[in-house]
Each structure stands twice: as C-alpha cells, then as structure tokens.
Write an enzyme that holds these catalytic residues in place. Sequence first.
Site, PDB file in Angstrom:
ATOM      1  N   LYS A   1      30.786  38.266  36.309  1.00  0.00           N
ATOM      2  CA  LYS A   1      31.618  37.100  36.015  1.00  0.00           C
ATOM      3  C   LYS A   1      31.047  35.917  36.781  1.00  0.00           C
ATOM      4  O   LYS A   1      30.572  36.081  37.928  1.00  0.00           O
ATOM      5  CB  LYS A   1      33.050  37.417  36.467  1.00  0.00           C
ATOM      6  CG  LYS A   1      34.102  36.402  36.094  1.00  0.00           C
ATOM      7  CD  LYS A   1      35.474  36.922  36.538  1.00  0.00           C
ATOM      8  CE  LYS A   1      36.620  36.001  36.217  1.00  0.00           C
ATOM      9  NZ  LYS A   1      37.921  36.554  36.662  1.00  0.00           N
TER      10      LYS A   1
ATOM     11  N   SER B   1      41.245  36.432  33.142  1.00  0.00           N
ATOM     12  CA  SER B   1      40.180  35.448  33.043  1.00  0.00           C
ATOM     13  C   SER B   1      38.786  36.063  32.921  1.00  0.00           C
ATOM     14  O   SER B   1      37.844  35.335  32.668  1.00  0.00           O
ATOM     15  CB  SER B   1      40.231  34.531  34.258  1.00  0.00           C
ATOM     16  OG  SER B   1      40.045  35.288  35.441  1.00  0.00           O
TER      17      SER B   1
ATOM     18  N   SER C   1      43.355  39.822  35.841  1.00  0.00           N
ATOM     19  CA  SER C   1      42.218  39.306  35.084  1.00  0.00           C
ATOM     20  C   SER C   1      41.148  40.305  34.695  1.00  0.00           C
ATOM     21  O   SER C   1      40.261  39.963  33.920  1.00  0.00           O
ATOM     22  CB  SER C   1      41.553  38.167  35.852  1.00  0.00           C
ATOM     23  OG  SER C   1      42.258  36.994  35.605  1.00  0.00           O
TER      24      SER C   1
END
Length: 500
Positions: free
Chosen positions: A62, A141, A165
């Site tokens: 990420k 996310s 997330s």
Amino acid sequence: MSLLLEAERYVANQSSHLALNAFITPLPRRSSRWQDQVKHADLRRAQGKQKSRLDGRLIAFKDNICTRDLPTTCASKTLETFTSPFNATVVQQLEDAGAIVAGKTNLDEFGMGSHSIHSRFGPVKSAHCGRDSDNLSAGGSSGGSAVAVATDQCYAALGTDTGGSVRLPAAYTGIVGFKPSYGLLSRWGVVAYANSLDTVGIMAKETSTVRDVFGILNQYDSRDPTSHPPSSRSRISHRLKSTPLRIGVPLEYNISELAPSVRRSWYRSLEYMRQQGHTIQLVSLPMTKSALSAYYILAPAEASSNLAKYDGVRYGTRFEGRDGDGDNKSEGYLYAKTRGEGFGSEVKRRIMLGAFSLSAQAIDNYFIQAQRIRRLVRHDFDAVFRAENPLTAHALDIEHQAREVGVDVLICPTAPSPPPRISELTNANATKSSLDAYVSDVFTVPASLAGLPAISVPVSGRENVYSHDDEDLAGIQIIGQYGDDDLVLNVGELLQGNGL
Ligand code: GLN
C-alpha cells in the site's frame, strides 16, 4: 511453474488491468532489476537454498508504506513527489526473506476512507461489476492491494488497518485480509494515520499465504515504540487451546440492516463449525453500538495532530504564499495555501473533526467520552473470551466467572452489506454520503479499538458451491483474544478451505 514465469504473469496482469487503478506505481514491465532478482531466487530454489517460502515472490505494498526504490504518495497531492530514503521495517523484512516489491498500491488518501475513492490518482475499481455493469467498490482504504491480489497482479500484498481497511476490502473483493494484534508488526516507516489504532495487515488469496507473510513480519522492532519486546511476546503466545473450540456469536452484530446474502454466509459458517464438532454460543458485546462513534472521534483526533506536519515547511509539497500562518480566511498565507491545496476533501473533513473534538470546549464531551467507550469495548471482549487478555492480566472477578463459559473466537460478518457500486459513491448526485461510508466499518472497528487480531475470509452463502456467483460471497470475520493470532488464522483456514 518457475518463479520467473509466475512473476511475469503478475507483471503482465498489472499492464492488462490498468483500468482498475489498483497501482499508483506498478512494476516496469521490462526492467532487468526484478527479473534478475527472480532468476536468482529460481536458482536458489533449484539448489534447495530458498531464503524463505516467499523467496522470489512478488509482494505489493500500500502506498503509505515507505519503500526506498519507489515513491510513497499516500495518494495525496501533498506527498506527490516524495520518495523515502529508507524502507519501512516490514518492507525490509520481506526483502530480506527474498520477496520482491511488486509496486505501490492505490488507497484512500492517508488511509482515510472505506471505498478507495478518495485518491489523488482516482478511485480503485473492483473487478466485480454490479447489475448495469458498473464496477463495484473495492472497499477501503487498502482497496488497491485487495484488487491487486484478487486479479493476480501480485502474490500477496500488505495494507494497513486502522479501523478495518484491510478486512473490508478483502470482504468486498473475495480475498483474505488479516489484521494482527496491535503491537506485533512494526509500524516503523508506515505513514501514521491514527497511531494508537494503525496496524499493518496482510492480504492474499489463501490463508496459508497470509500465515507465511505473518511468520516473517511478526518480530520485535526497536524502532517502533509500540512493538512488543521479546519478553512480552513470550507471554502472549503459546497459550494452549483445547479443541473442540467454543465459538462466540455476538448478538449485537445480528442487526436488521444485515443484507440477506451476508446473513446466509454467516449462518453457513456457523453451521459448518458446528458440524465439525465445535460449540456455538451466543454472547453479548453491549458496547458495539457505541464503538463506531467512538472510533470516528478518536481516529480523526489522532489524524489531526499527525497531519499537522504537512505544512509545506517541515513536510509536504509547498504552495507558496505570504509568511505567517494567518487565520481561517487568509488564503494568501503559506500554511493555508499548502494545506488547502495539498489535502483532499475527506482528509480536510477529518482534520476539522479531529481539531474540534480536541478543542477546549469539546474535549470533555467528545474525546474523553470516546476514550471511555474504547475502554468499555475492550472490557466487553475480555468478558466473553475464555483466555484472559495478556495485557490486562490482573483479571477482575467478574471476568473469571465469565471465563468458565467463555469463548475462544468470535465469528461475525466483516461488513453489513455487499459492496456498493462506485457510481453510487462518486456521482454528482451520489446517493451515498460520507456517513454511509463510515457505517460500513461498523463490524470492523470494535476489534481495532481493542487491538485484537481479526481476519476476513470469503464465504459463499449458497449451499451448492458450484452455483454461487459473486453476489453470494461475503466476508466472514473471525476475532480472537489479544495474542491469539495463530488461532484466528487456523479458524480462517478451516472456514476457507472447505468449499464454503
Ligand atoms: N474506514 C475507516 C476510516 O476511514 C478505516 C480506515 C483504515 O482502517 N485505514 O477511518
């Protein structure tokens, strides 16, 4: 299959799936760098000298996890041109184990969001489509990491989980997402959103792969002040577990808004565990209803102070203006311009919410109350688990009583409903608001507030596994007592590995 062939297939998929927007920085297709690294790993494998089970595997990160060789943007304009001079500990650990960085994945700016739509680089799209062939939300996310795994653009991926997330995107895209106990994986080099909740999480198609990655990352790191030192690690692991297990079903998660497909998957999971000889037991976690509100006070409060440093002087892209910080209306000032232009709307909303709840007139009614609720949420969990929480080992009498009938793990849905369509979230006349997005975290934030290990695995709601389509898949969440990460992984594997 050789590792090189496997890696080439992942990188080819990165190019053919560009429209899904899973990567902010993909791997360059014709670079000799990763190719050489994989070839060396193939050689080691042939000689029986593999560095680890991840040697030569492509792992995506990420884009809020710092990498020395690729930029780290956090999907924000304020960090658009930033490349870290060092690797985050988790990146370094995986590289030392022979893994190769497969690129940096798209996310909600700084990790704030539930659908990966608040990105400077545009929304992530799930490969799954809704009725009118509109792409569905990938969840957020860590939506880029989830889609990269789901569409074979990498072997596994890391995300971060502050309030869900990693688990929510895993549930929405039909993969496995694991948030370990807080304090086991290093946060050094991971850009902070809300430090007391931030956890690095692992995503893959199979629970066994997640376990391999966890095995490498689960180490003390002296550079992270919240990382458990070896002495407390030995105290929290290796607790004996008797089988059959006692499975807790939290009553408060059985809300009327639960989508029928989600409820079916939940029932099937419990029925399967029962058939395997485990006991199912109803339990009550009365603070569940307040957990979401507490989270949305605490996380923005921490975010507002974390993000203060992106002012164009210390960190962040600088948008030139006059000296001084000015007041709210003075748009010509450096601070105001930098922060006004550098951050997207959701991040600004969080900063304002956080600054408000920490302000002198609001702190008693908001921040302090939310901290209280957080303690009660933790107490709720401690009261239902058979194992005592190693962090609060001075157990109260009432907890002792509960322990005699306590459960080993909890099984519940990861999210109340299937993924919404992206158009419902982003159109000018979007039917879903920020508040709706917050509500999708209702089942994930309690474990975050308590720092507990939790995994989401895909489970079909249909009896006949050959007839299920995407709409029948739901993420089922397994939550364990603090430090019971292995148990949570075992139960995840059990549920996932049986055609459910
Ligand atoms: N959706 C939650 C939020 O927006 C969780 C985000 C996360 O876990 N990083 O805060």
